[in-house]
Scaffold this motif. Sequence first.
Motif, mmCIF file in Angstrom:
data_model
loop_
_atom_site.group_PDB
_atom_site.id
_atom_site.type_symbol
_atom_site.label_atom_id
_atom_site.label_comp_id
_atom_site.label_asym_id
_atom_site.label_seq_id
_atom_site.Cartn_x
_atom_site.Cartn_y
_atom_site.Cartn_z
ATOM 1 N N GLU A 197 0.412 12.195 -42.978
ATOM 2 C CA GLU A 197 1.854 12.061 -43.111
ATOM 3 C C GLU A 197 2.363 12.738 -44.369
ATOM 4 O O GLU A 197 1.657 12.861 -45.370
ATOM 5 C CB GLU A 197 2.265 10.578 -43.129
ATOM 6 N N ARG B 39 9.496 6.665 -56.406
ATOM 7 C CA ARG B 39 8.208 6.316 -57.043
ATOM 8 C C ARG B 39 7.361 7.538 -57.323
ATOM 9 O O ARG B 39 6.632 7.573 -58.314
ATOM 10 C CB ARG B 39 7.430 5.345 -56.150
ATOM 11 N N ALA C 110 9.406 11.733 -48.674
ATOM 12 C CA ALA C 110 9.419 10.737 -47.610
ATOM 13 C C ALA C 110 10.097 9.474 -48.138
ATOM 14 O O ALA C 110 10.003 9.159 -49.332
ATOM 15 C CB ALA C 110 7.994 10.422 -47.178
ATOM 16 N N ASP C 111 10.763 8.755 -47.254
ATOM 17 C CA ASP C 111 11.456 7.537 -47.679
ATOM 18 C C ASP C 111 10.503 6.537 -48.325
ATOM 19 O O ASP C 111 10.887 5.797 -49.233
ATOM 20 C CB ASP C 111 12.150 6.893 -46.489
ATOM 21 N N SER C 112 9.267 6.517 -47.855
ATOM 22 C CA SER C 112 8.300 5.533 -48.338
ATOM 23 C C SER C 112 7.889 5.752 -49.794
ATOM 24 O O SER C 112 7.364 4.837 -50.429
ATOM 25 C CB SER C 112 7.053 5.540 -47.453
ATOM 26 N N VAL C 113 8.120 6.953 -50.318
ATOM 27 C CA VAL C 113 7.697 7.249 -51.695
ATOM 28 C C VAL C 113 8.870 7.603 -52.599
ATOM 29 O O VAL C 113 8.689 7.746 -53.815
ATOM 30 C CB VAL C 113 6.654 8.389 -51.735
ATOM 31 N N LYS C 114 10.051 7.738 -52.025
ATOM 32 C CA LYS C 114 11.227 8.147 -52.805
ATOM 33 C C LYS C 114 11.482 7.153 -53.932
ATOM 34 O O LYS C 114 11.456 5.937 -53.734
ATOM 35 C CB LYS C 114 12.434 8.225 -51.881
ATOM 36 N N GLU D 270 -0.555 0.038 -49.893
ATOM 37 C CA GLU D 270 -0.311 0.894 -48.726
ATOM 38 C C GLU D 270 -0.239 2.379 -49.079
ATOM 39 O O GLU D 270 -0.150 3.224 -48.181
ATOM 40 C CB GLU D 270 0.973 0.472 -48.006
ATOM 41 N N ASP D 271 -0.290 2.717 -50.350
ATOM 42 C CA ASP D 271 -0.380 4.118 -50.759
ATOM 43 C C ASP D 271 -1.815 4.636 -50.719
ATOM 44 O O ASP D 271 -2.049 5.830 -50.936
ATOM 45 C CB ASP D 271 0.169 4.305 -52.184
ATOM 46 N N ALA E 209 4.420 13.367 -47.770
ATOM 47 C CA ALA E 209 4.808 12.583 -48.943
ATOM 48 C C ALA E 209 5.923 13.287 -49.731
ATOM 49 O O ALA E 209 6.956 12.685 -50.009
ATOM 50 C CB ALA E 209 3.607 12.337 -49.844
ATOM 51 N N LYS F 31 1.329 1.080 -54.603
ATOM 52 C CA LYS F 31 1.158 -0.085 -53.743
ATOM 53 C C LYS F 31 -0.124 0.081 -52.944
ATOM 54 O O LYS F 31 -0.573 1.211 -52.711
ATOM 55 C CB LYS F 31 2.342 -0.203 -52.780
#
Length: 124
Positions: A46, A67, A61-65, A89-90, A48, A87
Amino acid sequence: QVQLVESGGGLVQAGGSLRLSCAASGRTVSSYTMGWFRQAPGKEREFAAAISRIGGNTYYADSVKGRFTISRDNAKNAVYLQLNGLKPEDTAVYYCAATTRPYASGDVSPYDYWGQGTQVTVSS
């Protein structure tokens, strides 16, 4: 063509930070849009983050924005990914990739060149 080698992965506690490096050889990183992708066990690769060849615009990606931060150092011919607020999940293998497309893409397919990956493990 360009060759890419990642480094900087490791084991870190939740909330910690890491800085991943992607060293390029063969051609300069300024000739490419550069991206970072990740792949966790049993999951698809996926997107990043990416930085465009034209304008140096960044895309996350929204999941890392908020950070993660991608940057490029043309003098060192390298791209970096600063990982903060990690996290569990990273946890994944992180790959550096390059495409000749002028602007950032979050899709895997446009990227023609890939590094071997570096493991990031975040403990809870």
